[in-house]
Design a protein around this motif. Structure first.
Motif, mmCIF file in Angstrom:
data_model
loop_
_atom_site.group_PDB
_atom_site.id
_atom_site.type_symbol
_atom_site.label_atom_id
_atom_site.label_comp_id
_atom_site.label_asym_id
_atom_site.label_seq_id
_atom_site.Cartn_x
_atom_site.Cartn_y
_atom_site.Cartn_z
ATOM 1 N N LEU A 11 -10.795 5.662 6.711
ATOM 2 C CA LEU A 11 -10.308 4.305 6.442
ATOM 3 C C LEU A 11 -9.866 4.221 4.986
ATOM 4 O O LEU A 11 -10.686 4.055 4.096
ATOM 5 C CB LEU A 11 -11.398 3.256 6.684
ATOM 6 C CG LEU A 11 -11.953 3.113 8.088
ATOM 7 C CD1 LEU A 11 -12.876 1.902 8.165
ATOM 8 C CD2 LEU A 11 -10.855 2.990 9.109
ATOM 9 N N TYR A 62 -6.830 -0.520 9.322
ATOM 10 C CA TYR A 62 -8.173 0.045 9.455
ATOM 11 C C TYR A 62 -8.723 -0.248 10.854
ATOM 12 O O TYR A 62 -9.429 0.579 11.435
ATOM 13 C CB TYR A 62 -9.124 -0.528 8.406
ATOM 14 C CG TYR A 62 -8.640 -0.416 6.983
ATOM 15 C CD1 TYR A 62 -8.047 0.750 6.508
ATOM 16 C CD2 TYR A 62 -8.786 -1.469 6.097
ATOM 17 C CE1 TYR A 62 -7.607 0.855 5.201
ATOM 18 C CE2 TYR A 62 -8.357 -1.377 4.788
ATOM 19 C CZ TYR A 62 -7.771 -0.216 4.346
ATOM 20 O OH TYR A 62 -7.341 -0.119 3.050
ATOM 21 N N GLU A 63 -8.393 -1.428 11.384
ATOM 22 C CA GLU A 63 -8.879 -1.826 12.705
ATOM 23 C C GLU A 63 -8.481 -0.828 13.786
ATOM 24 O O GLU A 63 -9.268 -0.529 14.684
ATOM 25 C CB GLU A 63 -8.339 -3.212 13.098
ATOM 26 C CG GLU A 63 -8.853 -4.348 12.257
ATOM 27 C CD GLU A 63 -7.925 -4.688 11.087
ATOM 28 O OE1 GLU A 63 -7.057 -3.853 10.728
ATOM 29 O OE2 GLU A 63 -8.086 -5.773 10.517
ATOM 30 N N TRP A 86 -16.193 -3.614 6.314
ATOM 31 C CA TRP A 86 -15.723 -2.506 7.137
ATOM 32 C C TRP A 86 -16.853 -1.644 7.674
ATOM 33 O O TRP A 86 -16.761 -1.099 8.782
ATOM 34 C CB TRP A 86 -14.671 -1.688 6.386
ATOM 35 C CG TRP A 86 -13.458 -2.527 6.200
ATOM 36 C CD1 TRP A 86 -13.027 -3.135 5.048
ATOM 37 C CD2 TRP A 86 -12.548 -2.933 7.232
ATOM 38 N NE1 TRP A 86 -11.897 -3.878 5.296
ATOM 39 C CE2 TRP A 86 -11.577 -3.777 6.629
ATOM 40 C CE3 TRP A 86 -12.450 -2.686 8.589
ATOM 41 C CZ2 TRP A 86 -10.529 -4.349 7.340
ATOM 42 C CZ3 TRP A 86 -11.399 -3.241 9.303
ATOM 43 C CH2 TRP A 86 -10.457 -4.065 8.682
#
Length: 165
Positions: A11, A62-63, A86
């Motif tokens: 990420l 990032y998702e 996160w």
């Protein structure tokens, strides 16, 4: 029976991620499955510049990495102020977590991250490499020799990424 490699998603494209992603690629029991950034162009360039395998997926968020079923664990090198959000989301998505240091802004955030990992049955580890490096055991053995140094009361050490990059 051979061990199934841990499939990592990364990420973010922080400079430190260059070093750790190389270690993941060299490890016999790990692979890089995905990279995510806020920009797909940045993620693509990072993957290309750092020798990610052609099979690694590139995402513009990032998702998307957290939603990828082919990612078992995430390495999170984002700024510390983003770790809580996160790391908790990764744990909720059942992704094991390798979190860059410092892991949190304060102990309350760390407790929240650890609770999220524990309640979702995922492993948490911080990216403190020196604890796991074989040189650390040798250094401890060397420094513990009373014939060389007597009884040490403290040791000051410094690590710099300048030589690693």
């Amino acid at each position: 029976m051979s061990e199934t490699p841990v499939r990592f998603g990364v990420l973010g494209c922080a400079t430190i991620a260059r070093i750790l992603s190389r270690a993941i690629r060299l490890a016999p029991n790990a692979s890089i499955s995905a990279i995510g950034s806020r920009s797909i162009d940045k993620a693509s360039k990072f993957a290309s510049d750092n020798g990610f395998p052609a099979s690694a997926k590139v995402y513009g968020s990032y998702e998307a990495v957290l939603d990828d079923p082919e990612v078992d664990a995430v390495y999170l090198p984002l700024p510390t102020s983003l770790h809580l959000k996160w790391a908790v989301l990764a744990a909720e998505k059942k992704k094991h977590l390798l979190l860059e240091k410092p892991v949190a802004l304060d102990v309350k955030e760390l407790d929240t991250i650890l609770e999220a990992c524990e309640s979702n049955g995922v492993q948490f580890m911080d990216a403190t490499m020196w604890m796991h490096h074989p040189r650390t055991a040798k250094m401890k053995e060397f420094l513990s020799d009373p014939l060389r140094f007597g009884q040490l009361k403290s040791v000051f050490s410094l690590i710099s990424l300048r030589k690693m990059l």
